[in-house]
Motif scaffolding. Structure first.
Motif, PDB file in Angstrom:
ATOM      1  N   ILE A  68      45.890  29.009  34.095  1.00  0.00           N
ATOM      2  CA  ILE A  68      45.149  30.220  34.065  1.00  0.00           C
ATOM      3  C   ILE A  68      45.227  30.569  32.475  1.00  0.00           C
ATOM      4  CG2 ILE A  68      45.340  32.611  34.326  1.00  0.00           C
ATOM      5  CD1 ILE A  68      46.415  32.289  37.063  1.00  0.00           C
ATOM      6  N   ASN A  69      46.182  30.295  31.676  1.00  0.00           N
ATOM      7  CA  ASN A  69      46.582  30.587  30.521  1.00  0.00           C
ATOM      8  C   ASN A  69      45.743  29.638  29.452  1.00  0.00           C
ATOM      9  OD1 ASN A  69      48.116  32.973  30.904  1.00  0.00           O
ATOM     10  ND2 ASN A  69      49.979  31.913  30.660  1.00  0.00           N
ATOM     11  N   LEU A  70      45.846  28.280  29.956  1.00  0.00           N
ATOM     12  CA  LEU A  70      45.205  27.291  29.236  1.00  0.00           C
ATOM     13  C   LEU A  70      43.834  27.167  29.128  1.00  0.00           C
ATOM     14  CD1 LEU A  70      48.120  24.545  29.899  1.00  0.00           C
ATOM     15  CD2 LEU A  70      47.364  25.479  27.744  1.00  0.00           C
ATOM     16  N   SER A  71      43.180  27.594  30.219  1.00  0.00           N
ATOM     17  CA  SER A  71      41.610  27.781  30.326  1.00  0.00           C
ATOM     18  C   SER A  71      40.938  28.533  29.268  1.00  0.00           C
ATOM     19  CB  SER A  71      41.216  28.127  31.806  1.00  0.00           C
ATOM     20  OG  SER A  71      41.879  29.405  31.959  1.00  0.00           O
ATOM     21  N   ALA A  72      41.781  29.364  28.353  1.00  0.00           N
ATOM     22  CA  ALA A  72      41.309  29.751  27.483  1.00  0.00           C
ATOM     23  C   ALA A  72      40.681  29.100  26.477  1.00  0.00           C
ATOM     24  CB  ALA A  72      42.057  31.043  26.759  1.00  0.00           C
ATOM     25  N   LEU A 108      42.257  31.884  38.412  1.00  0.00           N
ATOM     26  CA  LEU A 108      41.725  30.592  37.845  1.00  0.00           C
ATOM     27  C   LEU A 108      40.509  30.488  37.924  1.00  0.00           C
ATOM     28  CD1 LEU A 108      42.514  28.181  36.075  1.00  0.00           C
ATOM     29  CD2 LEU A 108      43.308  27.007  38.268  1.00  0.00           C
ATOM     30  N   LEU A 109      39.913  30.513  39.243  1.00  0.00           N
ATOM     31  CA  LEU A 109      38.539  30.424  39.658  1.00  0.00           C
ATOM     32  C   LEU A 109      38.014  31.138  38.956  1.00  0.00           C
ATOM     33  CD1 LEU A 109      38.637  29.747  43.442  1.00  0.00           C
ATOM     34  CD2 LEU A 109      37.932  28.051  41.748  1.00  0.00           C
ATOM     35  N   ALA A 110      38.229  32.471  38.665  1.00  0.00           N
ATOM     36  CA  ALA A 110      37.247  33.655  37.844  1.00  0.00           C
ATOM     37  C   ALA A 110      37.428  33.122  36.322  1.00  0.00           C
ATOM     38  CB  ALA A 110      38.286  34.832  37.707  1.00  0.00           C
ATOM     39  N   LEU A 163      38.282  37.790  42.239  1.00  0.00           N
ATOM     40  CA  LEU A 163      37.163  36.808  42.722  1.00  0.00           C
ATOM     41  C   LEU A 163      35.932  37.802  42.318  1.00  0.00           C
ATOM     42  CD1 LEU A 163      37.519  35.098  46.296  1.00  0.00           C
ATOM     43  CD2 LEU A 163      37.692  34.276  43.912  1.00  0.00           C
ATOM     44  N   ALA A 164      36.224  39.057  42.255  1.00  0.00           N
ATOM     45  CA  ALA A 164      35.118  39.937  41.645  1.00  0.00           C
ATOM     46  C   ALA A 164      34.631  39.830  40.270  1.00  0.00           C
ATOM     47  CB  ALA A 164      35.679  41.445  41.761  1.00  0.00           C
ATOM     48  N   ILE A 170      29.043  34.588  37.948  1.00  0.00           N
ATOM     49  CA  ILE A 170      27.945  33.843  38.478  1.00  0.00           C
ATOM     50  C   ILE A 170      26.749  34.681  38.613  1.00  0.00           C
ATOM     51  CG2 ILE A 170      27.158  33.006  40.807  1.00  0.00           C
ATOM     52  CD1 ILE A 170      29.295  31.094  39.646  1.00  0.00           C
ATOM     53  N   SER A 171      26.672  35.886  38.746  1.00  0.00           N
ATOM     54  CA  SER A 171      25.482  36.660  38.576  1.00  0.00           C
ATOM     55  C   SER A 171      24.771  36.848  37.327  1.00  0.00           C
ATOM     56  CB  SER A 171      25.803  37.997  38.998  1.00  0.00           C
ATOM     57  OG  SER A 171      26.622  38.870  38.324  1.00  0.00           O
ATOM     58  N   ASN A 172      25.620  36.090  36.239  1.00  0.00           N
ATOM     59  CA  ASN A 172      25.019  36.085  35.003  1.00  0.00           C
ATOM     60  C   ASN A 172      23.752  35.190  34.706  1.00  0.00           C
ATOM     61  OD1 ASN A 172      25.563  37.963  32.886  1.00  0.00           O
ATOM     62  ND2 ASN A 172      27.546  37.083  32.728  1.00  0.00           N
TER      63      ASN A 172
END
Length: 384
Positions: A68-72, A108-110, A163-164, A170-172
Protein backbone atom coordinates in the motif's frame (compact mmCIF):
# COMPACT_ATOMS: atom_id res chain seq x y z
CA UNK A 1 28.32 -4.91 0.71
CA UNK A 2 24.59 -4.79 1.62
CA UNK A 3 23.49 -2.70 4.59
CA UNK A 4 21.63 -4.17 7.56
CA UNK A 5 18.31 -2.95 6.16
CA UNK A 6 19.06 -4.44 2.76
CA UNK A 7 19.84 -7.75 4.45
CA UNK A 8 16.56 -7.50 6.34
CA UNK A 9 14.72 -7.02 3.05
CA UNK A 10 16.41 -10.17 1.75
CA UNK A 11 14.99 -12.09 4.73
CA UNK A 12 11.45 -11.45 3.46
CA UNK A 13 11.88 -14.48 1.24
CA UNK A 14 13.42 -16.74 3.89
CA UNK A 15 12.08 -20.28 4.11
CA UNK A 16 11.65 -20.00 7.90
CA UNK A 17 8.24 -18.49 8.67
CA UNK A 18 9.41 -16.86 11.91
CA UNK A 19 12.26 -15.09 10.14
CA UNK A 20 9.89 -13.90 7.41
CA UNK A 21 7.50 -12.61 10.04
CA UNK A 22 10.20 -10.69 11.92
CA UNK A 23 11.52 -9.18 8.70
CA UNK A 24 8.05 -8.12 7.53
CA UNK A 25 7.09 -6.63 10.89
CA UNK A 26 10.26 -4.54 11.08
CA UNK A 27 10.22 -3.32 7.49
CA UNK A 28 6.72 -1.84 7.29
CA UNK A 29 7.81 1.60 8.50
CA UNK A 30 10.62 1.71 5.92
CA UNK A 31 8.20 1.01 3.07
CA UNK A 32 7.00 4.58 3.49
CA UNK A 33 10.24 6.34 4.38
CA UNK A 34 12.75 4.42 2.20
CA UNK A 35 10.98 2.91 -0.82
CA UNK A 36 14.32 2.57 -2.64
CA UNK A 37 15.10 -0.40 -0.37
CA UNK A 38 12.42 -2.37 -2.19
CA UNK A 39 13.50 -1.39 -5.72
CA UNK A 40 16.81 -3.27 -5.63
CA UNK A 41 17.60 -6.04 -8.10
CA UNK A 42 14.94 -4.91 -10.55
CA UNK A 43 12.14 -4.86 -7.96
CA UNK A 44 12.88 -8.34 -6.61
CA UNK A 45 11.57 -7.38 -3.10
CA UNK A 46 8.28 -6.34 -4.68
CA UNK A 47 7.95 -9.73 -6.33
CA UNK A 48 8.58 -11.35 -2.93
CA UNK A 49 5.92 -9.17 -1.29
CA UNK A 50 3.41 -10.28 -3.91
CA UNK A 51 4.00 -13.85 -2.79
CA UNK A 52 3.79 -12.96 0.90
CA UNK A 53 0.25 -11.64 0.39
CA UNK A 54 -0.72 -15.34 0.40
CA UNK A 55 1.37 -16.17 3.50
CA UNK A 56 0.29 -16.47 7.14
CA UNK A 57 -2.34 -13.75 7.86
CA UNK A 58 0.02 -11.72 10.07
CA UNK A 59 2.78 -11.78 7.44
CA UNK A 60 0.27 -11.11 4.67
CA UNK A 61 -1.02 -8.05 6.53
CA UNK A 62 2.48 -6.60 6.82
CA UNK A 63 3.13 -7.37 3.16
CA UNK A 64 -0.08 -5.60 2.17
CA UNK A 65 0.82 -2.60 4.34
CA UNK A 66 4.16 -2.34 2.58
CA UNK A 67 2.61 -2.64 -0.87
CA UNK A 68 0.00 0.00 0.00
CA UNK A 69 2.76 2.41 0.96
CA UNK A 70 5.07 1.47 -1.89
CA UNK A 71 2.36 1.85 -4.54
CA UNK A 72 2.87 5.61 -4.24
CA UNK A 73 5.94 5.04 -6.41
CA UNK A 74 5.02 5.06 -10.10
CA UNK A 75 7.34 2.25 -11.11
CA UNK A 76 6.12 -0.02 -8.32
CA UNK A 77 2.50 0.93 -9.03
CA UNK A 78 2.85 -0.23 -12.63
CA UNK A 79 4.57 -3.42 -11.53
CA UNK A 80 1.61 -4.27 -9.30
CA UNK A 81 -1.25 -3.05 -11.46
CA UNK A 82 -0.01 -4.67 -14.69
CA UNK A 83 0.29 -8.14 -13.13
CA UNK A 84 -2.79 -10.18 -14.07
CA UNK A 85 -1.86 -13.07 -11.79
CA UNK A 86 -1.43 -10.76 -8.81
CA UNK A 87 -4.74 -9.05 -9.52
CA UNK A 88 -6.44 -12.44 -9.52
CA UNK A 89 -4.86 -13.23 -6.14
CA UNK A 90 -6.24 -10.00 -4.70
CA UNK A 91 -9.68 -10.61 -6.24
CA UNK A 92 -9.81 -14.17 -4.88
CA UNK A 93 -8.92 -12.97 -1.39
CA UNK A 94 -11.17 -9.91 -1.18
CA UNK A 95 -14.22 -11.87 -2.37
CA UNK A 96 -13.62 -14.48 0.34
CA UNK A 97 -15.89 -13.64 3.31
CA UNK A 98 -13.37 -15.31 5.64
CA UNK A 99 -10.41 -13.18 4.50
CA UNK A 100 -8.99 -11.38 7.58
CA UNK A 101 -7.12 -8.76 5.55
CA UNK A 102 -9.92 -7.78 3.16
CA UNK A 103 -9.80 -4.10 4.13
CA UNK A 104 -6.05 -3.93 3.49
CA UNK A 105 -6.66 -5.49 0.08
CA UNK A 106 -9.39 -2.90 -0.57
CA UNK A 107 -6.88 -0.13 0.22
CA UNK A 108 -4.30 -1.66 -2.10
CA UNK A 109 -6.84 -2.06 -4.91
CA UNK A 110 -7.89 1.57 -4.42
CA UNK A 111 -4.27 2.58 -4.99
CA UNK A 112 -3.84 0.28 -7.98
CA UNK A 113 -6.86 1.96 -9.57
CA UNK A 114 -4.61 5.01 -10.09
CA UNK A 115 -2.77 3.04 -12.79
CA UNK A 116 -4.13 3.36 -16.32
CA UNK A 117 -3.87 -0.39 -16.91
CA UNK A 118 -6.18 -1.12 -13.99
CA UNK A 119 -9.11 0.03 -16.11
CA UNK A 120 -9.25 -3.49 -17.52
CA UNK A 121 -11.14 -4.51 -14.36
CA UNK A 122 -14.27 -3.06 -16.00
CA UNK A 123 -14.37 -5.96 -18.45
CA UNK A 124 -12.35 -8.54 -16.53
CA UNK A 125 -14.07 -11.92 -16.26
CA UNK A 126 -13.51 -14.47 -13.53
CA UNK A 127 -15.56 -17.21 -11.88
CA UNK A 128 -18.52 -16.14 -9.80
CA UNK A 129 -18.27 -16.25 -6.02
CA UNK A 130 -20.84 -18.15 -3.98
CA UNK A 131 -22.69 -16.07 -1.38
CA UNK A 132 -21.00 -12.89 -2.63
CA UNK A 133 -21.88 -12.31 -6.28
CA UNK A 134 -23.45 -14.27 -9.10
CA UNK A 135 -21.68 -12.07 -11.65
CA UNK A 136 -18.54 -13.18 -13.48
CA UNK A 137 -17.44 -9.57 -13.92
CA UNK A 138 -14.67 -8.47 -11.52
CA UNK A 139 -16.01 -4.94 -11.01
CA UNK A 140 -19.51 -6.24 -10.30
CA UNK A 141 -18.00 -8.55 -7.69
CA UNK A 142 -16.24 -5.63 -6.03
CA UNK A 143 -19.49 -3.65 -6.10
CA UNK A 144 -21.31 -6.52 -4.39
CA UNK A 145 -18.58 -6.77 -1.74
CA UNK A 146 -18.93 -3.04 -1.11
CA UNK A 147 -22.73 -3.08 -0.89
CA UNK A 148 -23.17 -6.31 1.02
CA UNK A 149 -20.11 -5.78 3.18
CA UNK A 150 -20.98 -2.44 4.76
CA UNK A 151 -20.34 -2.42 8.51
CA UNK A 152 -19.14 -6.02 8.58
CA UNK A 153 -22.30 -7.59 7.15
CA UNK A 154 -20.36 -9.83 4.72
CA UNK A 155 -17.04 -10.25 6.48
CA UNK A 156 -16.88 -9.67 10.23
CA UNK A 157 -13.34 -8.34 9.89
CA UNK A 158 -13.95 -5.94 7.00
CA UNK A 159 -16.18 -3.09 5.88
CA UNK A 160 -14.79 -2.65 2.30
CA UNK A 161 -15.09 1.15 2.63
CA UNK A 162 -11.95 1.90 0.61
CA UNK A 163 -13.46 0.34 -2.50
CA UNK A 164 -15.37 3.63 -2.77
CA UNK A 165 -12.11 5.27 -3.83
CA UNK A 166 -11.55 2.57 -6.43
CA UNK A 167 -14.99 3.29 -7.91
CA UNK A 168 -14.20 7.01 -8.01
CA UNK A 169 -11.07 6.38 -10.06
CA UNK A 170 -12.74 3.87 -12.37
CA UNK A 171 -15.53 6.37 -13.05
CA UNK A 172 -12.89 8.82 -14.26
CA UNK A 173 -12.68 6.82 -17.49
CA UNK A 174 -15.16 6.62 -20.33
CA UNK A 175 -15.42 2.84 -19.95
CA UNK A 176 -16.00 3.22 -16.22
CA UNK A 177 -18.76 5.78 -16.66
CA UNK A 178 -20.45 3.49 -19.17
CA UNK A 179 -20.29 0.63 -16.67
CA UNK A 180 -21.85 2.63 -13.86
CA UNK A 181 -24.74 3.81 -16.06
CA UNK A 182 -25.53 0.52 -17.82
CA UNK A 183 -28.00 -1.99 -16.39
CA UNK A 184 -26.16 -5.23 -15.65
CA UNK A 185 -27.51 -8.52 -16.98
CA UNK A 186 -26.93 -10.54 -13.82
CA UNK A 187 -29.17 -8.46 -11.55
CA UNK A 188 -30.89 -5.97 -13.92
CA UNK A 189 -29.63 -3.04 -11.83
CA UNK A 190 -27.80 0.13 -12.91
CA UNK A 191 -24.56 -0.02 -10.84
CA UNK A 192 -24.50 3.62 -9.76
CA UNK A 193 -27.87 3.15 -8.05
CA UNK A 194 -26.26 0.67 -5.64
CA UNK A 195 -24.04 3.45 -4.31
CA UNK A 196 -26.67 6.13 -3.75
CA UNK A 197 -27.76 4.99 -0.29
CA UNK A 198 -24.24 5.63 1.00
CA UNK A 199 -24.32 9.40 0.46
CA UNK A 200 -25.39 9.70 4.11
CA UNK A 201 -23.49 6.73 5.52
CA UNK A 202 -21.60 7.02 8.81
CA UNK A 203 -18.27 6.33 7.08
CA UNK A 204 -16.71 9.49 5.65
CA UNK A 205 -14.64 7.26 3.36
CA UNK A 206 -17.77 5.80 1.81
CA UNK A 207 -19.50 9.15 1.53
CA UNK A 208 -16.46 10.77 -0.07
CA UNK A 209 -15.78 8.00 -2.58
CA UNK A 210 -19.43 7.70 -3.55
CA UNK A 211 -19.76 11.48 -3.97
CA UNK A 212 -16.80 11.60 -6.35
CA UNK A 213 -18.07 8.56 -8.26
CA UNK A 214 -21.45 10.20 -8.77
CA UNK A 215 -19.81 13.41 -9.93
CA UNK A 216 -17.53 11.61 -12.38
CA UNK A 217 -20.44 9.61 -13.79
CA UNK A 218 -22.27 12.87 -14.54
CA UNK A 219 -19.54 13.92 -16.95
CA UNK A 220 -21.28 11.48 -19.33
CA UNK A 221 -23.94 13.86 -20.63
CA UNK A 222 -25.84 11.25 -22.72
CA UNK A 223 -26.59 9.36 -19.51
CA UNK A 224 -28.27 12.36 -17.83
CA UNK A 225 -31.84 11.32 -18.78
CA UNK A 226 -31.23 7.95 -17.12
CA UNK A 227 -29.60 9.51 -14.07
CA UNK A 228 -32.45 11.99 -13.59
CA UNK A 229 -35.30 9.59 -14.35
CA UNK A 230 -37.37 8.42 -11.40
CA UNK A 231 -38.70 5.38 -13.24
CA UNK A 232 -38.02 2.33 -11.07
CA UNK A 233 -37.13 0.15 -14.06
CA UNK A 234 -35.08 2.47 -16.25
CA UNK A 235 -33.94 5.38 -14.11
CA UNK A 236 -31.35 6.05 -11.41
CA UNK A 237 -33.23 8.84 -9.56
CA UNK A 238 -29.99 10.55 -8.60
CA UNK A 239 -31.35 13.92 -7.44
CA UNK A 240 -32.68 13.11 -3.94
CA UNK A 241 -29.45 11.35 -2.99
CA UNK A 242 -27.39 14.36 -4.06
CA UNK A 243 -29.66 16.89 -2.35
CA UNK A 244 -30.26 15.14 0.97
CA UNK A 245 -26.63 15.45 2.19
CA UNK A 246 -26.56 19.19 1.57
CA UNK A 247 -29.82 19.78 3.45
CA UNK A 248 -30.07 20.55 7.13
CA UNK A 249 -33.07 20.99 9.43
CA UNK A 250 -34.19 24.25 7.85
CA UNK A 251 -37.89 24.85 7.28
CA UNK A 252 -39.16 25.96 3.89
CA UNK A 253 -42.31 27.82 2.88
CA UNK A 254 -45.20 25.54 1.99
CA UNK A 255 -45.15 26.55 -1.67
CA UNK A 256 -41.52 25.46 -1.95
CA UNK A 257 -41.87 22.29 0.13
CA UNK A 258 -44.89 21.03 -1.81
CA UNK A 259 -42.93 20.97 -5.07
CA UNK A 260 -39.80 19.30 -3.69
CA UNK A 261 -39.05 15.65 -4.31
CA UNK A 262 -41.06 13.47 -1.88
CA UNK A 263 -37.93 12.20 -0.13
CA UNK A 264 -36.93 15.77 0.72
CA UNK A 265 -40.19 16.86 2.27
CA UNK A 266 -40.86 16.88 6.02
CA UNK A 267 -37.32 16.05 7.10
CA UNK A 268 -36.86 15.46 10.84
CA UNK A 269 -35.89 18.44 13.01
CA UNK A 270 -32.57 16.78 13.87
CA UNK A 271 -31.54 16.37 10.21
CA UNK A 272 -27.82 17.08 9.91
CA UNK A 273 -26.07 18.50 6.87
CA UNK A 274 -23.00 16.71 5.53
CA UNK A 275 -20.12 17.79 7.84
CA UNK A 276 -17.37 17.51 5.21
CA UNK A 277 -17.36 20.67 3.09
CA UNK A 278 -15.43 18.98 0.29
CA UNK A 279 -18.18 16.38 -0.03
CA UNK A 280 -20.80 19.14 -0.15
CA UNK A 281 -18.76 20.83 -2.86
CA UNK A 282 -18.62 17.56 -4.83
CA UNK A 283 -22.42 17.30 -4.69
CA UNK A 284 -22.78 20.90 -5.84
CA UNK A 285 -20.48 20.19 -8.77
CA UNK A 286 -22.54 17.10 -9.61
CA UNK A 287 -25.68 19.24 -9.71
CA UNK A 288 -23.89 21.75 -11.91
CA UNK A 289 -22.95 18.98 -14.34
CA UNK A 290 -26.60 17.92 -14.47
CA UNK A 291 -27.54 21.44 -15.62
CA UNK A 292 -25.67 20.80 -18.87
CA UNK A 293 -28.93 19.87 -20.59
CA UNK A 294 -32.17 21.83 -20.74
CA UNK A 295 -33.95 18.79 -19.34
CA UNK A 296 -31.70 18.84 -16.31
CA UNK A 297 -32.16 22.55 -15.69
CA UNK A 298 -35.91 22.35 -16.04
CA UNK A 299 -36.15 19.38 -13.72
CA UNK A 300 -34.12 21.09 -11.00
CA UNK A 301 -36.24 24.21 -11.25
CA UNK A 302 -39.40 22.10 -11.12
CA UNK A 303 -38.41 20.31 -7.89
CA UNK A 304 -37.20 23.46 -6.12
CA UNK A 305 -33.48 22.80 -6.06
CA UNK A 306 -32.82 26.53 -5.77
CA UNK A 307 -34.24 26.99 -2.24
CA UNK A 308 -32.10 24.08 -1.05
CA UNK A 309 -28.98 25.69 -2.49
CA UNK A 310 -30.04 29.02 -1.00
CA UNK A 311 -30.15 27.50 2.50
CA UNK A 312 -26.85 25.71 1.97
CA UNK A 313 -25.27 29.02 0.99
CA UNK A 314 -26.68 30.65 4.10
CA UNK A 315 -25.69 27.98 6.62
CA UNK A 316 -22.30 26.70 5.43
CA UNK A 317 -19.53 29.12 6.28
CA UNK A 318 -17.03 27.92 3.73
CA UNK A 319 -15.88 30.00 0.78
CA UNK A 320 -15.52 27.08 -1.64
CA UNK A 321 -19.00 25.80 -0.86
CA UNK A 322 -20.50 29.26 -1.24
CA UNK A 323 -18.74 29.73 -4.56
CA UNK A 324 -20.14 26.35 -5.63
CA UNK A 325 -23.61 27.56 -4.67
CA UNK A 326 -23.03 30.77 -6.64
CA UNK A 327 -22.12 28.89 -9.82
CA UNK A 328 -25.12 26.60 -9.59
CA UNK A 329 -27.57 29.42 -8.83
CA UNK A 330 -26.23 31.40 -11.77
CA UNK A 331 -27.31 28.59 -14.07
CA UNK A 332 -30.61 27.72 -12.41
CA UNK A 333 -32.00 31.20 -11.95
CA UNK A 334 -31.14 32.83 -15.22
CA UNK A 335 -33.69 32.67 -18.03
CA UNK A 336 -33.07 30.40 -21.00
CA UNK A 337 -31.63 32.03 -24.09
CA UNK A 338 -34.24 34.14 -25.84
CA UNK A 339 -36.72 33.69 -23.00
CA UNK A 340 -37.96 35.91 -20.20
CA UNK A 341 -38.71 34.25 -16.90
CA UNK A 342 -40.12 36.84 -14.54
CA UNK A 343 -41.11 34.26 -11.94
CA UNK A 344 -37.53 33.09 -11.57
CA UNK A 345 -36.23 36.65 -11.40
CA UNK A 346 -38.72 37.51 -8.69
CA UNK A 347 -37.80 34.38 -6.73
CA UNK A 348 -34.15 35.30 -7.01
CA UNK A 349 -34.74 38.84 -5.77
CA UNK A 350 -36.81 37.55 -2.84
CA UNK A 351 -34.12 35.04 -1.87
CA UNK A 352 -31.42 37.71 -2.02
CA UNK A 353 -33.47 39.94 0.20
CA UNK A 354 -34.04 37.15 2.73
CA UNK A 355 -30.36 36.29 2.82
CA UNK A 356 -29.24 39.87 3.21
CA UNK A 357 -27.05 39.59 0.11
CA UNK A 358 -26.75 42.27 -2.54
CA UNK A 359 -27.65 41.40 -6.14
CA UNK A 360 -24.67 39.76 -7.76
CA UNK A 361 -23.31 38.24 -4.53
CA UNK A 362 -24.73 34.85 -5.40
CA UNK A 363 -24.86 35.33 -9.13
CA UNK A 364 -21.09 35.18 -9.54
CA UNK A 365 -19.23 35.13 -12.82
CA UNK A 366 -16.61 32.54 -11.94
CA UNK A 367 -16.43 29.76 -14.48
CA UNK A 368 -17.23 26.18 -13.52
CA UNK A 369 -14.16 24.33 -12.31
CA UNK A 370 -14.37 20.85 -13.77
CA UNK A 371 -10.85 19.69 -12.97
CA UNK A 372 -10.11 16.61 -10.84
CA UNK A 373 -10.34 17.03 -7.09
CA UNK A 374 -7.27 16.44 -4.99
CA UNK A 375 -8.86 13.40 -3.34
CA UNK A 376 -9.11 11.70 -6.74
CA UNK A 377 -5.31 11.57 -6.93
CA UNK A 378 -4.50 10.51 -3.39
CA UNK A 379 -2.66 7.30 -2.70
CA UNK A 380 -3.81 5.58 0.46
CA UNK A 381 -0.78 5.50 2.75
CA UNK A 382 -0.59 3.75 6.10
CA UNK A 383 2.19 3.40 8.60
CA UNK A 384 2.90 0.53 10.92
Amino acid sequence: MPTELEELVDFLGHENIQIRQIAAANLTVFSSSQPSLFKRQELQPIRVLKVLVRDHPAIAKDALTMLINLSADGQILRCLADDDAFLEVLMAKITNPEEPNADDIAMLLANLAKAESFGRVVSLSRKNVDNVSTSTNALNQLMDCFVKGAEGALNKKADYDYLAYLFADISNTEEGRKFFTTKQDYDSVIPVTKLLVFTEHSSDIRRRGVAWTMKNVCFDVPSHPTLLSEDDDTGASLLPYILLPIMGSEEYPDDETSEMLPDLQLLPPDKKREPDNQIILAHLETLLLLTTTREGRDRMRQVQVYPIIRECHLHVENEEVREGCDRLVQVLMRGEEGEENETEKEAMARALALSGQQPGAILGTEENKEGDDDDDDKIVDILA
